[in-house]
Scaffold this motif. Structure first.
Motif, PDB file in Angstrom:
ATOM      1  N   ALA A 140       2.143   6.832   3.817  1.00  0.00           N
ATOM      2  CA  ALA A 140       2.933   8.057   3.645  1.00  0.00           C
ATOM      3  C   ALA A 140       2.442   9.179   4.554  1.00  0.00           C
ATOM      4  CB  ALA A 140       2.882   8.504   2.186  1.00  0.00           C
ATOM      5  N   ARG A 169       3.244  -1.006   8.873  1.00  0.00           N
ATOM      6  CA  ARG A 169       4.459  -1.570   8.267  1.00  0.00           C
ATOM      7  C   ARG A 169       5.015  -2.726   9.109  1.00  0.00           C
ATOM      8  NH1 ARG A 169       5.504   3.844   7.385  1.00  0.00           N
ATOM      9  NH2 ARG A 169       5.357   4.435   5.198  1.00  0.00           N
ATOM     10  N   GLU A 227      -4.363  -0.158  -3.535  1.00  0.00           N
ATOM     11  CA  GLU A 227      -2.951   0.039  -3.196  1.00  0.00           C
ATOM     12  C   GLU A 227      -2.637   1.521  -3.030  1.00  0.00           C
ATOM     13  OE1 GLU A 227      -0.041  -2.227  -5.549  1.00  0.00           O
ATOM     14  OE2 GLU A 227      -1.755  -3.382  -6.289  1.00  0.00           O
ATOM     15  N   THR A 228      -3.291   2.354  -3.842  1.00  0.00           N
ATOM     16  CA  THR A 228      -3.066   3.806  -3.766  1.00  0.00           C
ATOM     17  C   THR A 228      -3.488   4.339  -2.405  1.00  0.00           C
ATOM     18  OG1 THR A 228      -3.485   3.971  -6.137  1.00  0.00           O
ATOM     19  CG2 THR A 228      -3.602   6.010  -4.865  1.00  0.00           C
ATOM     20  N   GLN A 238       2.935  -4.586   0.060  1.00  0.00           N
ATOM     21  CA  GLN A 238       1.914  -3.550   0.103  1.00  0.00           C
ATOM     22  C   GLN A 238       0.676  -3.981  -0.692  1.00  0.00           C
ATOM     23  OE1 GLN A 238       3.572   0.363   0.064  1.00  0.00           O
ATOM     24  NE2 GLN A 238       1.756   1.212  -0.927  1.00  0.00           N
ATOM     25  N   ARG A 239       0.885  -4.613  -1.825  1.00  0.00           N
ATOM     26  CA  ARG A 239      -0.225  -5.090  -2.658  1.00  0.00           C
ATOM     27  C   ARG A 239      -1.066  -6.107  -1.881  1.00  0.00           C
ATOM     28  NH1 ARG A 239       2.141  -7.264  -7.735  1.00  0.00           N
ATOM     29  NH2 ARG A 239       2.060  -5.078  -8.271  1.00  0.00           N
ATOM     30  N   SER A 289      -1.025   3.253   0.177  1.00  0.00           N
ATOM     31  CA  SER A 289       0.197   4.030   0.008  1.00  0.00           C
ATOM     32  C   SER A 289       0.058   5.412   0.641  1.00  0.00           C
ATOM     33  CB  SER A 289       0.534   4.159  -1.479  1.00  0.00           C
ATOM     34  OG  SER A 289       1.686   4.934  -1.654  1.00  0.00           O
ATOM     35  N   GLU A 290      -1.090   6.041   0.442  1.00  0.00           N
ATOM     36  CA  GLU A 290      -1.343   7.363   1.025  1.00  0.00           C
ATOM     37  C   GLU A 290      -1.378   7.292   2.553  1.00  0.00           C
ATOM     38  OE1 GLU A 290      -4.978   8.399  -0.944  1.00  0.00           O
ATOM     39  OE2 GLU A 290      -3.932   9.251  -2.678  1.00  0.00           O
TER      40      GLU A 290
END
Length: 142
Positions: free
Chosen positions: A114, A85, A106-107, A95-96, A110-111
């Motif tokens: 997170a 980040r 992107e998924t 993020q994209r 994201s994982e």
């Protein structure tokens, strides 16, 4: 700050030949410097002379050095997702965009962000190559 405090400060930070002390050595010294800085700031820059502005800058640098030594900021984020980040922020990437740069979905990114997915060796190499995250940091955090 009262005139008496300012006088005491000047006595402490200037010797008899008006040579400036160049370091803040104690917390009390720091508090006094900060009080003088606040006095200058309360004046406003429009009301300050060039000498006042120069002294404000000098005192601010002294305070900054003291703060860096006595109140250091964390050098690096505590987790790999936080580091990713930080790099996204530094590079002004969404993020994209970051997923595209890393060559992942992107998924998946994201994982990872997170904390739901661990970083594999391939992604670790991409983080190092593309986002310039130190390899030893990645290994330590992965």
């Amino acid at each position: 700050m009262t005139k008496q405090m300012l006088r005491l400060f000047k006595e402490k930070y200037y010797d008899e030949e008006s040579v400036m002390i160049l370091t803040i050595e104690t917390a009390n010294d720091y508090e006094q410097v900060m009080a003088v800085i606040e006095t200058y700031l309360a004046k406003g820059s429009a009301a300050m002379t060039e000498v006042d502005l120069a002294e404000l800058q000098r005192l601010s640098l002294l305070a900054e050095r003291y703060e860096e030594e006595h109140y250091p900021m964390p050098v690096e984020p505590a987790t790999l997702p936080e580091m990713i980040r930080l790099r996204m922020f530094q590079e002004n990437l969404k993020q994209r965009d970051t997923a595209k740069v890393l060559g992942i979905t992107e998924t998946r990114l994201s994982e990872v962000l997170a904390g739901k997915r661990k970083v594999n060796m391939d992604l670790a190499k991409r983080l190092h190559d593309k986002l310039h995250i130190r390899a030893d940091y990645i290994l330590k955090m992965a």
